[in-house]
Design an enzyme around this catalytic site. Structure first.
Site, mmCIF file in Angstrom:
data_model
loop_
_atom_site.group_PDB
_atom_site.id
_atom_site.type_symbol
_atom_site.label_atom_id
_atom_site.label_comp_id
_atom_site.label_asym_id
_atom_site.label_seq_id
_atom_site.Cartn_x
_atom_site.Cartn_y
_atom_site.Cartn_z
ATOM 1 N N GLY A 11 31.384 42.604 21.139
ATOM 2 C CA GLY A 11 31.070 42.375 22.553
ATOM 3 C C GLY A 11 30.505 40.989 22.814
ATOM 4 O O GLY A 11 30.138 40.250 21.907
ATOM 5 N N ARG A 15 24.535 38.345 28.811
ATOM 6 C CA ARG A 15 23.189 38.231 29.375
ATOM 7 C C ARG A 15 22.179 37.585 28.427
ATOM 8 O O ARG A 15 21.049 37.291 28.816
ATOM 9 C CB ARG A 15 22.693 39.620 29.813
ATOM 10 C CG ARG A 15 23.307 40.072 31.118
ATOM 11 C CD ARG A 15 22.973 41.511 31.432
ATOM 12 N NE ARG A 15 23.763 42.438 30.623
ATOM 13 C CZ ARG A 15 23.505 43.747 30.530
ATOM 14 N NH1 ARG A 15 22.477 44.266 31.164
ATOM 15 N NH2 ARG A 15 24.282 44.513 29.791
ATOM 16 N N THR A 79 35.186 50.102 23.770
ATOM 17 C CA THR A 79 34.660 50.635 22.507
ATOM 18 C C THR A 79 35.718 51.440 21.744
ATOM 19 O O THR A 79 35.741 51.419 20.514
ATOM 20 C CB THR A 79 33.424 51.513 22.766
ATOM 21 O OG1 THR A 79 33.714 52.441 23.828
ATOM 22 C CG2 THR A 79 32.221 50.677 23.186
ATOM 23 N N ASN A 225 20.454 43.717 25.268
ATOM 24 C CA ASN A 225 21.401 43.057 26.172
ATOM 25 C C ASN A 225 20.897 41.706 26.639
ATOM 26 O O ASN A 225 21.672 40.839 26.998
ATOM 27 C CB ASN A 225 21.676 43.934 27.391
ATOM 28 C CG ASN A 225 22.371 45.216 27.003
ATOM 29 O OD1 ASN A 225 23.405 45.193 26.336
ATOM 30 N ND2 ASN A 225 21.789 46.341 27.372
ATOM 31 N N LYS A 349 2.452 23.574 -6.475
ATOM 32 C CA LYS A 349 3.872 23.928 -6.615
ATOM 33 C C LYS A 349 4.190 24.044 -8.095
ATOM 34 O O LYS A 349 3.751 23.180 -8.878
ATOM 35 C CB LYS A 349 4.743 22.845 -5.983
ATOM 36 C CG LYS A 349 6.215 23.181 -5.979
ATOM 37 C CD LYS A 349 7.098 21.960 -6.162
ATOM 38 C CE LYS A 349 6.968 21.396 -7.570
ATOM 39 N NZ LYS A 349 7.885 20.291 -7.843
ATOM 40 N N ALA A 421 -14.018 9.675 -12.724
ATOM 41 C CA ALA A 421 -13.526 9.566 -11.342
ATOM 42 C C ALA A 421 -12.674 8.312 -11.181
ATOM 43 O O ALA A 421 -12.952 7.276 -11.788
ATOM 44 C CB ALA A 421 -14.700 9.534 -10.379
HETATM 45 C C1 UD1 Z 1 28.425 52.121 25.817
HETATM 46 C C2 UD1 Z 1 28.938 53.536 26.026
HETATM 47 C C3 UD1 Z 1 27.932 54.302 26.875
HETATM 48 C C4 UD1 Z 1 26.584 54.283 26.232
HETATM 49 C C5 UD1 Z 1 26.138 52.868 25.942
HETATM 50 C C6 UD1 Z 1 24.893 52.876 25.093
HETATM 51 C C7 UD1 Z 1 31.366 53.421 26.059
HETATM 52 C C8 UD1 Z 1 32.562 53.379 26.906
HETATM 53 N N1 UD1 Z 1 30.207 53.477 26.696
HETATM 54 O O1 UD1 Z 1 28.417 51.501 27.091
HETATM 55 O O2 UD1 Z 1 28.359 55.641 27.037
HETATM 56 O O3 UD1 Z 1 25.628 54.936 27.048
HETATM 57 O O4 UD1 Z 1 27.146 52.157 25.202
HETATM 58 O O5 UD1 Z 1 24.392 51.583 24.914
HETATM 59 O O6 UD1 Z 1 31.468 53.466 24.856
HETATM 60 N N2 UD1 Z 1 32.077 46.519 21.788
HETATM 61 C C9 UD1 Z 1 33.081 46.002 21.000
HETATM 62 N N3 UD1 Z 1 34.302 45.803 21.551
HETATM 63 C C10 UD1 Z 1 34.581 46.100 22.848
HETATM 64 C C11 UD1 Z 1 33.542 46.616 23.646
HETATM 65 C C12 UD1 Z 1 32.308 46.813 23.097
HETATM 66 O O7 UD1 Z 1 32.881 45.739 19.814
HETATM 67 O O8 UD1 Z 1 35.727 45.901 23.253
HETATM 68 C C13 UD1 Z 1 30.750 46.731 21.171
HETATM 69 C C14 UD1 Z 1 29.671 45.843 21.782
HETATM 70 O O9 UD1 Z 1 29.535 44.655 21.031
HETATM 71 C C15 UD1 Z 1 28.428 46.725 21.654
HETATM 72 C C16 UD1 Z 1 28.995 48.141 21.777
HETATM 73 O O10 UD1 Z 1 30.358 48.061 21.447
HETATM 74 O O11 UD1 Z 1 27.820 46.594 20.393
HETATM 75 C C17 UD1 Z 1 28.784 48.749 23.149
HETATM 76 O O12 UD1 Z 1 29.474 47.984 24.085
HETATM 77 P P1 UD1 Z 1 28.940 47.787 25.562
HETATM 78 O O13 UD1 Z 1 29.928 46.991 26.328
HETATM 79 O O14 UD1 Z 1 27.545 47.310 25.548
HETATM 80 O O15 UD1 Z 1 29.006 49.297 26.098
HETATM 81 P P2 UD1 Z 1 28.255 49.897 27.321
HETATM 82 O O16 UD1 Z 1 29.004 49.581 28.550
HETATM 83 O O17 UD1 Z 1 26.821 49.549 27.280
HETATM 84 CA CA CA Z 2 25.432 47.942 26.096
#
Ligand code: UD1
Ligand code: CA
Length: 454
Positions: A11, A15, A79, A225, A349, A421
């Site tokens: 991801g 932010r 995800t 985040n 050291k 000394a």
């Molecule tokens: C996700 C969950 C949500 C949960 C929340 C908890 C999904 C659809 N939603 O939402 O139910 O309550 O986490 O924090 O799963 N990531 C990838 N590739 C992607 C998208 C995300 O590797 O294409 C990774 C991100 O780096 C992160 C994690 O997956 O580590 C979660 O992604 P994020 O976009 O933060 O999901 P949320 O919308 O917060």
């Molecule tokens: Ca998240």
């Protein structure tokens, strides 16, 4: 049952407003991702793989250094899509656990509880209840309390938005079923993403058993985040570590003003003043006093020792009842025997300092083997470097080195020797003898101090 672990870390972390990949930001001195990897490894999975994407230029070398496998998700389509990239790792075992690279504080026992609660071939979800569930996927149950699905905030109706039980994102799924069903995920939702959470409705439809573990401590499933959340988790984590040390019998002047960035053990009845930082592996004995603003890194401190404020100790071993500081700097390879004393503005050291020996003021002692009962005068310097190579200085038991002495290594000061000394010692000084460089003191007759010109 055999277990694969997939850590999602592709991801964007918008932010964080950072050039650094989000999962590489530090918590307690280690990248967020490192925390998740360390936790994952404790579960002894047959496969461990990280899904990388954004910030891969930083993440991939880090993973290589840690000998952890990576797969790339070049486009972040959700995800579910991220998990699809890890099909090979998933196929290698019966169950797959999905973790998030930006959720650093999940306890191993919690994940073990999740694994234990899941029936063979079933699904497990780690959940928590939040006063303010905004932004999270909601756990939707029927009247009998059985899970129906997970609905994302952006796809939820007002009724679902009232649900306070949320998806942590951490899930355990049966591998074969997951591999067979992943392709059924669609992206017809508010975010146009392939949601891993949609696997739950599919599991319900297929009649899989679904269990949840609801954690009380929401920080275990809290994600990072932004920098404010990172700071909040850091403080929470630090306080938890101070609590554990207090339970073990350590007194802190203020448990909110100590930082543990590694593995630290401290014996009972030791006292830690404010703003002390522990790094790496540190073991401190009982009845030790650590003054304010000390930094202790990868070191051992024997019982009853006193470390006065503003001292730094790195990769050193300190015996019992030693005395260090204030303002001392013990660099790597320092070994202090019991009752030794290193005073203010002293740097050491690669130095062995014997039983009860004292280096009290303004000295540099490097590449040195010092016996017991030695007294080093103020301002003594071991000249260990000739511009190309380092050389050792040997100082025998009960030697007395006068103030402002330069010991030009390689050189030996004999047992019980006395150095006058201000000596620049270029040749060995014999046992029990007085050695000094004599320069004649003169008085210049009629000399007048320069006057300030008007
Ligand atoms: C996700 C969950 C949500 C949960 C929340 C908890 C999904 C659809 N939603 O939402 O139910 O309550 O986490 O924090 O799963 N990531 C990838 N590739 C992607 C998208 C995300 O590797 O294409 C990774 C991100 O780096 C992160 C994690 O997956 O580590 C979660 O992604 P994020 O976009 O933060 O999901 P949320 O919308 O917060
Ligand atoms: Ca998240």
């Amino acid at each position: 049952m055999s277990l694969s672990i997939v850590i999602l870390a592709a991801g964007k972390g918008t932010r964080m407003k950072s050039a650094q990949a989000k999962v590489m930001h530090g918590l307690a001195g280690r990248p967020l991702l490192q925390h998740v990897i360390d936790t994952a490894k404790q579960l002894q999975p047959t496969q461990l793989v990280v899904v990388a994407g954004n910030g891969a230029v930083q993440v991939l070398p880090f993973l290589e250094g840690n000998q952890v496998d990576a797969v790339m998700q070049t486009e972040q389509l959700g995800t579910g899509h991220a998990v699809m990239q890890a099909k090979d790792a998933i196929a290698a075992s019966e169950q797959v656990l999905v973790l998030y690279g930006d959720v650093p504080l999940t306890q191993v026992v919690t994940l073990e509880a999740l694994i234990d609660c899941v029936a063979e071939g079933g699904v497990g979800i780690l959940t928590t209840k939040l006063d303010d569930p905004t932004g999270y996927g909601r756990i939707v149950r029927d009247f009998d309390g059985r899970i129906r699905c997970i609905t994302e905030q952006k796809d939820a109706n007002p009724e679902i938005l009232l649900i306070d039980e949320v998806n942590s994102g951490i899930m355990l799924l049966p591998s074969q079923w997951l591999l067979a069903s992943l392709d059924m995920l669609g992206n017809n939702n508010a975010q146009g993403e392939y949601y891993l959470t949609d696997m739950i409705a599919l599991a319900v439809a297929d009649g899989l058993a679904i269990d949840t573990v609801c954690v009380d401590d929401e920080t275990e499933v809290a994600g990072v985040n932004n920098r404010s959340q990172l700071a909040a988790l850091e403080r929470h984590h630090q306080l938890a570590q101070a609590e554990a040390l207090m339970t073990a019998g350590v007194t802190f002047a203020d448990p909110a003003r100590v930082d543990v960035r590694g593995d630290v053990t401290i014996g009972n009845d030791s006292f830690v003043d404010v703003n002390v930082i522990f790094e790496g592996t540190v073991s401190v004995g009982s009845n030790v006093e650590i003054g304010a603003n000390c930094i202790l890194k990868n070191c051992e401190i024997g019982e009853g020792s006193v470390i006065l404020p503003n001292s730094m100790i790195d990769s050193s071993v300190i015996g019992a009842n030693a005395n260090i500081g204030p303002f001392a700097r013990l660099r790597p390879g320092t070994a202090l025997a019991d009752k030794a004393k290193i005073g203010n503005f002293v740097e050491t050291k690669n130095a062995n300092i014997g039983l009860g020996s004292k280096v009290n003021h303004l000295s540099y002692i490097g590449d040195t083997d010092m016996g017991a009962g030695v007294n080093i005068g103020a301002g003594t310097i071991t000249c260990n470097y000739d511009g190309a190579n380092k050389h050792r200085t040997v100082i025998g038991d009960n030697a007395f080195v006068g103030s402002d002495t330069q010991l030009v290594a390689p050189v030996t000061v004999g047992e019980g020797a006395t150095i006058g000394a201000g000596t620049t010692l270029r040749k060995d000084a014999g046992d029990g003898q007085l050695t000094l460089t004599k320069s004649r003191q003169i008085t210049v007759e009629g000399w007048v101090r320069p006057q300030k010109t008007k």
